[in-house]
Design a protein around this motif. Sequence first.
Motif, PDB file in Angstrom:
ATOM      1  N   ALA A   8      57.446   0.201 -13.392  1.00 13.78           N
ATOM      2  CA  ALA A   8      56.775   0.363 -12.104  1.00 13.78           C
ATOM      3  C   ALA A   8      55.783  -0.782 -11.915  1.00 13.78           C
ATOM      4  CB  ALA A   8      56.042   1.708 -12.069  1.00 13.78           C
ATOM      5  N   MET A   9      55.473  -1.070 -10.678  1.00 12.79           N
ATOM      6  CA  MET A   9      54.504  -2.117 -10.389  1.00 12.79           C
ATOM      7  C   MET A   9      53.166  -1.779 -11.063  1.00 12.79           C
ATOM      8  SD  MET A   9      56.121  -4.365  -8.635  1.00 12.79           S
ATOM      9  CE  MET A   9      54.817  -5.340  -7.907  1.00 12.79           C
ATOM     10  N   ALA A  10      52.663  -2.686 -11.846  1.00 13.23           N
ATOM     11  CA  ALA A  10      51.422  -2.441 -12.575  1.00 13.23           C
ATOM     12  C   ALA A  10      50.251  -2.360 -11.592  1.00 13.23           C
ATOM     13  CB  ALA A  10      51.182  -3.553 -13.583  1.00 13.23           C
ATOM     14  N   PRO A  11      49.342  -1.404 -11.799  1.00 10.48           N
ATOM     15  CA  PRO A  11      48.172  -1.322 -10.906  1.00 10.48           C
ATOM     16  C   PRO A  11      47.262  -2.521 -11.108  1.00 10.48           C
ATOM     17  CG  PRO A  11      47.921   0.154 -12.780  1.00 10.48           C
ATOM     18  CD  PRO A  11      49.313  -0.398 -12.859  1.00 10.48           C
ATOM     19  N   LEU A  12      46.586  -2.916 -10.053  1.00 13.08           N
ATOM     20  CA  LEU A  12      45.627  -4.009 -10.169  1.00 13.08           C
ATOM     21  C   LEU A  12      44.422  -3.552 -10.981  1.00 13.08           C
ATOM     22  CD1 LEU A  12      45.707  -5.388  -6.508  1.00 13.08           C
ATOM     23  CD2 LEU A  12      46.692  -6.439  -8.543  1.00 13.08           C
ATOM     24  N   PRO A  13      43.827  -4.449 -11.755  1.00 15.44           N
ATOM     25  CA  PRO A  13      42.665  -4.052 -12.562  1.00 15.44           C
ATOM     26  C   PRO A  13      41.512  -3.606 -11.679  1.00 15.44           C
ATOM     27  CG  PRO A  13      43.053  -6.433 -12.666  1.00 15.44           C
ATOM     28  CD  PRO A  13      44.218  -5.850 -11.970  1.00 15.44           C
ATOM     29  N   GLU A  14      40.822  -2.559 -12.122  1.00 10.70           N
ATOM     30  CA  GLU A  14      39.714  -2.007 -11.345  1.00 10.70           C
ATOM     31  C   GLU A  14      38.370  -2.614 -11.739  1.00 10.70           C
ATOM     32  OE1 GLU A  14      39.864   2.207 -11.685  1.00 10.70           O
ATOM     33  OE2 GLU A  14      41.765   2.396 -10.612  1.00 10.70           O
ATOM     34  N   GLY A  15      38.316  -3.218 -12.898  1.00 11.72           N
ATOM     35  CA  GLY A  15      37.058  -3.796 -13.356  1.00 11.72           C
ATOM     36  C   GLY A  15      37.276  -5.167 -13.944  1.00 11.72           C
ATOM     37  N   PRO A  16      36.256  -5.733 -14.580  1.00 13.22           N
ATOM     38  CA  PRO A  16      36.385  -7.067 -15.162  1.00 13.22           C
ATOM     39  C   PRO A  16      37.481  -7.112 -16.231  1.00 13.22           C
ATOM     40  CG  PRO A  16      34.090  -6.357 -15.105  1.00 13.22           C
ATOM     41  CD  PRO A  16      34.914  -5.163 -14.762  1.00 13.22           C
ATOM     42  N   ILE A  17      38.190  -8.227 -16.270  1.00 12.17           N
ATOM     43  CA  ILE A  17      39.247  -8.403 -17.266  1.00 12.17           C
ATOM     44  C   ILE A  17      38.659  -8.901 -18.572  1.00 12.17           C
ATOM     45  CG2 ILE A  17      41.257  -9.858 -17.812  1.00 12.17           C
ATOM     46  CD1 ILE A  17      42.146  -9.455 -14.905  1.00 12.17           C
ATOM     47  N   SER A  18      37.746  -9.846 -18.507  1.00 12.99           N
ATOM     48  CA  SER A  18      37.062 -10.324 -19.704  1.00 12.99           C
ATOM     49  C   SER A  18      35.894  -9.392 -20.008  1.00 12.99           C
ATOM     50  CB  SER A  18      36.544 -11.747 -19.494  1.00 12.99           C
ATOM     51  OG  SER A  18      35.858 -12.208 -20.633  1.00 12.99           O
ATOM     52  N   THR A  19      35.849  -8.856 -21.220  1.00 13.64           N
ATOM     53  CA  THR A  19      34.822  -7.887 -21.597  1.00 13.64           C
ATOM     54  C   THR A  19      33.808  -8.523 -22.543  1.00 13.64           C
ATOM     55  OG1 THR A  19      36.000  -7.111 -23.560  1.00 13.64           O
ATOM     56  CG2 THR A  19      36.565  -6.072 -21.440  1.00 13.64           C
ATOM     57  N   PRO A  20      32.637  -7.916 -22.698  1.00  9.55           N
ATOM     58  CA  PRO A  20      31.663  -8.430 -23.676  1.00  9.55           C
ATOM     59  C   PRO A  20      32.235  -8.499 -25.093  1.00  9.55           C
ATOM     60  CG  PRO A  20      30.594  -6.896 -22.180  1.00  9.55           C
ATOM     61  CD  PRO A  20      32.068  -6.826 -21.876  1.00  9.55           C
ATOM     62  N   GLU A  21      33.080  -7.541 -25.442  1.00  8.33           N
ATOM     63  CA  GLU A  21      33.679  -7.548 -26.782  1.00  8.33           C
ATOM     64  C   GLU A  21      34.601  -8.747 -26.960  1.00  8.33           C
ATOM     65  OE1 GLU A  21      32.226  -3.652 -25.710  1.00  8.33           O
ATOM     66  OE2 GLU A  21      33.690  -4.936 -24.700  1.00  8.33           O
ATOM     67  N   HIS A  22      35.393  -9.065 -25.932  1.00 10.58           N
ATOM     68  CA  HIS A  22      36.277 -10.230 -25.990  1.00 10.58           C
ATOM     69  C   HIS A  22      35.463 -11.520 -26.105  1.00 10.58           C
ATOM     70  CE1 HIS A  22      39.770  -7.973 -23.778  1.00 10.58           C
ATOM     71  NE2 HIS A  22      39.452  -7.431 -24.924  1.00 10.58           N
ATOM     72  N   GLN A  23      34.396 -11.603 -25.339  1.00 14.59           N
ATOM     73  CA  GLN A  23      33.560 -12.808 -25.358  1.00 14.59           C
ATOM     74  C   GLN A  23      32.857 -12.975 -26.697  1.00 14.59           C
ATOM     75  OE1 GLN A  23      31.107 -12.148 -21.893  1.00 14.59           O
ATOM     76  NE2 GLN A  23      32.926 -11.870 -20.614  1.00 14.59           N
ATOM     77  N   ALA A  24      32.457 -11.863 -27.304  1.00 13.44           N
ATOM     78  CA  ALA A  24      31.796 -11.930 -28.606  1.00 13.44           C
ATOM     79  C   ALA A  24      32.758 -12.453 -29.674  1.00 13.44           C
ATOM     80  CB  ALA A  24      31.265 -10.549 -29.001  1.00 13.44           C
ATOM     81  N   LEU A  25      34.016 -12.018 -29.614  1.00 18.08           N
ATOM     82  CA  LEU A  25      35.017 -12.516 -30.556  1.00 18.08           C
ATOM     83  C   LEU A  25      35.217 -14.017 -30.382  1.00 18.08           C
ATOM     84  CD1 LEU A  25      37.317 -12.091 -32.646  1.00 18.08           C
ATOM     85  CD2 LEU A  25      38.839 -11.709 -30.683  1.00 18.08           C
ATOM     86  N   ALA A  26      35.306 -14.476 -29.147  1.00 23.09           N
ATOM     87  CA  ALA A  26      35.484 -15.902 -28.890  1.00 23.09           C
ATOM     88  C   ALA A  26      34.312 -16.704 -29.441  1.00 23.09           C
ATOM     89  CB  ALA A  26      35.638 -16.144 -27.379  1.00 23.09           C
ATOM     90  N   ARG A  27      33.095 -16.216 -29.230  1.00 20.06           N
ATOM     91  CA  ARG A  27      31.907 -16.922 -29.745  1.00 20.06           C
ATOM     92  C   ARG A  27      31.916 -16.976 -31.269  1.00 20.06           C
ATOM     93  NH1 ARG A  27      29.265 -13.957 -25.648  1.00 20.06           N
ATOM     94  NH2 ARG A  27      28.573 -12.406 -27.187  1.00 20.06           N
TER      95      ARG A  27
END
Length: 545
Positions: free
Chosen positions: A348-367
């Motif tokens: 089925a067509m995927a729903p559009l994201p309702e909130g931010p895609i990049s999260t603080p947890e993702h950014q912390a891992l990158a840092r």
Amino acid sequence: MASPANPHSPLSLRQKVGQLFICGFDGTTPNEGITRLIEGYGLGGVIYFRRNVQDAIQLAQLSAELQAISQNSGNQPLFIAVDQEGGMVSRIEKGATLLPGNMALGAAFSPAGVYACSKVMGKELRQMGVNMNFAPCLDINNNRLNPVIGVRSYGETAALVSDMGTHAVKGLQDMGVIATVKHFPGHGDTAADSHHDLPVVPHSMERLRELELAPFVRAIEDGVDAIMTAHVVFDALADCATATPSTLSYKILTELLRQELRFRGLVVTDCLEMKAISEGIGVAEGAVRAIEAGADLLLVSHRLDRQLAAIEAVVAAVESGRIPESRIDESVLRVMTHKYKRGILFEAMAPLPEGPISTPEHQALARELSRKSVTKVKDTVREELRVDDKLLVIWTEVQTGTEIDEVVERTGTLGCALAELSGQEVREVYVGLHPSDEEVAQLVGLCDGVEQAIVVTYNATFSSGQTKLVKALAAKEGLRLIVAAGRNPYDLLEFPEVQTYYACYENRPLAMHSLAHVLLGNEKAAGRLPVTLSEAYPIGWRQEE
């Protein structure tokens, strides 16, 4: 072969051929050309470039619109692909997590970190409707003069690239994204860029098996979905008297990859509009020969006229008997199998994201991983950096983006990072990749009265102007000079007299923040060289604190 949209209605020849093409287009909304290809030819997929991207949410909307066009025209869901390698080759920035690139991750020497990064990347791509990533690069960069791979490689050994690469593949595919390892059989040991020339690898078959092929063999054994071909000539695998790039070689794609290495996934060509193909036999004939060689998916990234001509050339080749229709059916079956396998077909067509895609947890891992990558190669001075009015930062910037060079905004430079972290004003000046003698003289003059200067280079190996600048500053009496390589780490070989040298592997804002933390004494430089610079600076080297 039946149409997935209607199992009782067979696909036409044009629709089957259309399934074998992935095409690019201009704009941040579907334009007339891509709509025509999807509706009229049953296009297999699309590829995004920076020209298609405003931010992550807009890209999710664009993906949904493209899938709706395909669905509403009675065609099957699309592959939606991108070159999101991380680091210097990252098409999506705003709203997505900017992850370190391959050589930075290689310098951190953390397979678990690669897997974690790749999972984050896969999760975010899926939220944006992207289901196929043309990554990771499994090229082994053991040629410092390589103009196109460099930091897109994890390093210079088969073991390092194989280990890191298989963790990256697993992370993407665990998130439902097709991983596409590239550039088979290996683009690392070339001194030419296949975007502009036709590179040649002269090595023996024994050497190829030992080095270039090893990461691809490991990826195949671990179940990678797709492999992208290189527009590179391999003398040991030549199948005719004329120079034939791998993309068009039956001996390489069918005899080696399919029959000997037993790869059962998708074979994807690199873009057929690259000059190695387009200025040789041409895009249309290249598409036909790629199919004959054993490719499943043909990438034509830019011009609509070439896309249409290539599709029609393959159709004509089947109608004339040059290509058996059964050969087309083999590739269509692989395409459908992988669309089903990764939840693309019939979903089925995927729903559009309702909130931010990049999260603080993702950014912390990158840092975290970025900070582990900064490598102190040399420091014979061992003085702390003082952020004051006698400090000058010289930022070498990419002023025009290419397929492998992304433009960094001036809000993301080292000077900005130092100012943010220190709370002090930082004087920073900018120079292009190839400064003239006059510009070099001006920059040296700006250092009169300056006690500390930091130059962030960018592939100085290929720039006599950058080399002249650094050498002139290194000779300036009373000036403490720090050089940080903002891309390839080999720059030190051009000016070995420099007393303090860091390798950052990229000049993205994330890497510059990591370097700023090190320069200010907030962090130690924990990275190790993933390539050999010289006998004095071998792979695995870092200057201990």
